[in-house]
Motif scaffolding. Structure first.
Motif, PDB file in Angstrom:
ATOM      1  N   UNK A  99       0.514  17.180 -52.338  1.00  0.00           N
ATOM      2  CA  UNK A  99       0.384  17.287 -53.782  1.00  0.00           C
ATOM      3  C   UNK A  99       1.316  16.279 -54.445  1.00  0.00           C
ATOM      4  N   UNK A 100       1.152  16.080 -55.737  1.00  0.00           N
ATOM      5  CA  UNK A 100       1.898  15.043 -56.457  1.00  0.00           C
ATOM      6  C   UNK A 100       2.429  15.592 -57.767  1.00  0.00           C
ATOM      7  N   UNK A 101       3.652  15.210 -58.099  1.00  0.00           N
ATOM      8  CA  UNK A 101       4.250  15.570 -59.388  1.00  0.00           C
ATOM      9  C   UNK A 101       4.670  14.282 -60.084  1.00  0.00           C
ATOM     10  N   UNK A 102       4.228  14.108 -61.321  1.00  0.00           N
ATOM     11  CA  UNK A 102       4.527  12.871 -62.054  1.00  0.00           C
ATOM     12  C   UNK A 102       5.007  13.190 -63.463  1.00  0.00           C
ATOM     13  N   UNK A 154      -7.720  12.884 -62.855  1.00  0.00           N
ATOM     14  CA  UNK A 154      -6.746  13.591 -63.680  1.00  0.00           C
ATOM     15  C   UNK A 154      -6.948  13.190 -65.130  1.00  0.00           C
ATOM     16  N   UNK A 155      -6.663  14.108 -66.035  1.00  0.00           N
ATOM     17  CA  UNK A 155      -6.850  13.867 -67.463  1.00  0.00           C
ATOM     18  C   UNK A 155      -5.550  14.149 -68.202  1.00  0.00           C
ATOM     19  N   UNK A 156      -5.140  13.207 -69.037  1.00  0.00           N
ATOM     20  CA  UNK A 156      -3.901  13.330 -69.777  1.00  0.00           C
ATOM     21  C   UNK A 156      -4.130  13.036 -71.260  1.00  0.00           C
ATOM     22  N   UNK A 192      -5.485  18.761 -61.488  1.00  0.00           N
ATOM     23  CA  UNK A 192      -4.362  18.053 -62.109  1.00  0.00           C
ATOM     24  C   UNK A 192      -4.146  18.642 -63.501  1.00  0.00           C
ATOM     25  N   UNK A 193      -2.964  19.203 -63.722  1.00  0.00           N
ATOM     26  CA  UNK A 193      -2.651  19.765 -65.030  1.00  0.00           C
ATOM     27  C   UNK A 193      -1.502  19.018 -65.669  1.00  0.00           C
ATOM     28  N   UNK A 194      -1.645  18.661 -66.942  1.00  0.00           N
ATOM     29  CA  UNK A 194      -0.595  17.973 -67.664  1.00  0.00           C
ATOM     30  C   UNK A 194      -0.026  18.851 -68.758  1.00  0.00           C
ATOM     31  N   UNK A 220       1.150  17.911 -62.583  1.00  0.00           N
ATOM     32  CA  UNK A 220       1.168  18.391 -61.204  1.00  0.00           C
ATOM     33  C   UNK A 220      -0.263  18.366 -60.680  1.00  0.00           C
ATOM     34  N   UNK A 221      -0.489  17.591 -59.626  1.00  0.00           N
ATOM     35  CA  UNK A 221      -1.814  17.493 -59.013  1.00  0.00           C
ATOM     36  C   UNK A 221      -1.775  18.180 -57.652  1.00  0.00           C
TER      37      UNK A 221
END
Length: 227
Positions: free
Chosen positions: A124-127, A220-222, A99-101, A93-94
């Motif tokens: 905002x974005x959800x992936x 963002x970091x994943x 951005x949190x994964x 969720x950004x």
């Protein structure tokens, strides 16, 4: 007569409470990608599947949304979400510049934001990234912070939105780098392996940290596991 009056008063009270709850929830609202206001407690089914750039063979589903303050006063909102179910993969969720994964069922807080009266919608974005044919269910929540005359701060419920991600193949779209993203790849020890590459190379088995920077500069970091 007294019984009828009691029932009538009870009905009025019920209607008032219901209307008040509806007003509270409509102060801040969620909006879809076309900036159409979503009704409280809406559920969206997301099944547009793309090939993920990384890891190889994974899929991804991305949903762009907005939230907005429709009221005539400035409000402070808390944005959080709950992963209700997830079959492998990672939900990102950004929002609010972060951005949190996450990979597990649980409750997660994004942060707070002060919204001006009748503010412009905030994007905002959800992936959801996952192996093929996986599913994920997430509940997005907005809460409104109130401060009483005694200085006591309370939170009350605002809008909620449920997203059902389903990666069952229904017409997979091949991934492209239309967003001109670049990637930094680190190993589990934090050593940089690849710097600002436009596409991700094939990696051997192990744990990697991938930092993505899109065309808007959002980073963002994943974490990814290659098996």
């Amino acid at each position: 007569m007294k019984l009828r009056l009691f029932v009538f008063v009870g009905l009025l009270t019920s209607l008032f409470v219901s209307a008040q709850a509806q007003a509270n929830s409509s102060e801040v609202v969620f909006m879809d990608a076309n900036r159409k206001v979503l009704a409280p407690n809406t559920t969206l089914n997301i099944n547009k599947v793309e090939d993920a750039v990384f890891p190889m063979g994974w899929k991804k589903m991305t949903e762009k949304l907005y939230f907005c303050n429709f009221s005539d006063k400035m409000v402070k909102v808390k944005f959080s979400y709950s992963i209700l179910a997830i079959e492998d993969g990672q939900l990102q969720v950004c929002a609010l510049g972060n951005c949190g994964g996450e990979e597990k069922v649980g409750n997660y807080e994004i942060g707070y934001r002060m919204l001006f009266a009748k503010s412009e919608p905030e994007e905002f974005k959800v992936e959801y990234s996952c192996p093929p044919e996986r599913k994920c269910k997430v509940l997005l929540k907005l809460m409104i912070e109130d401060e009483g005359k005694d200085g006591k701060v309370t939170l009350r419920d605002g809008a909620t939105l449920t997203l059902n991600f389903d990666a069952t193949p229904t017409g997979i779209v091949s991934a492209s780098l239309q967003d001109s993203s670049t990637y930094d790849v680190f190993n589990a020890q934090g050593i940089l392996l690849h710097n600002q590459v436009a596409s991700l190379p094939k990696l051997s088995k192990g744990i990697y940290i991938v930092r993505q920077k899109d065309s808007k500069g959002l980073v963002s970091t994943l974490k990814y596991v290659v098996r």
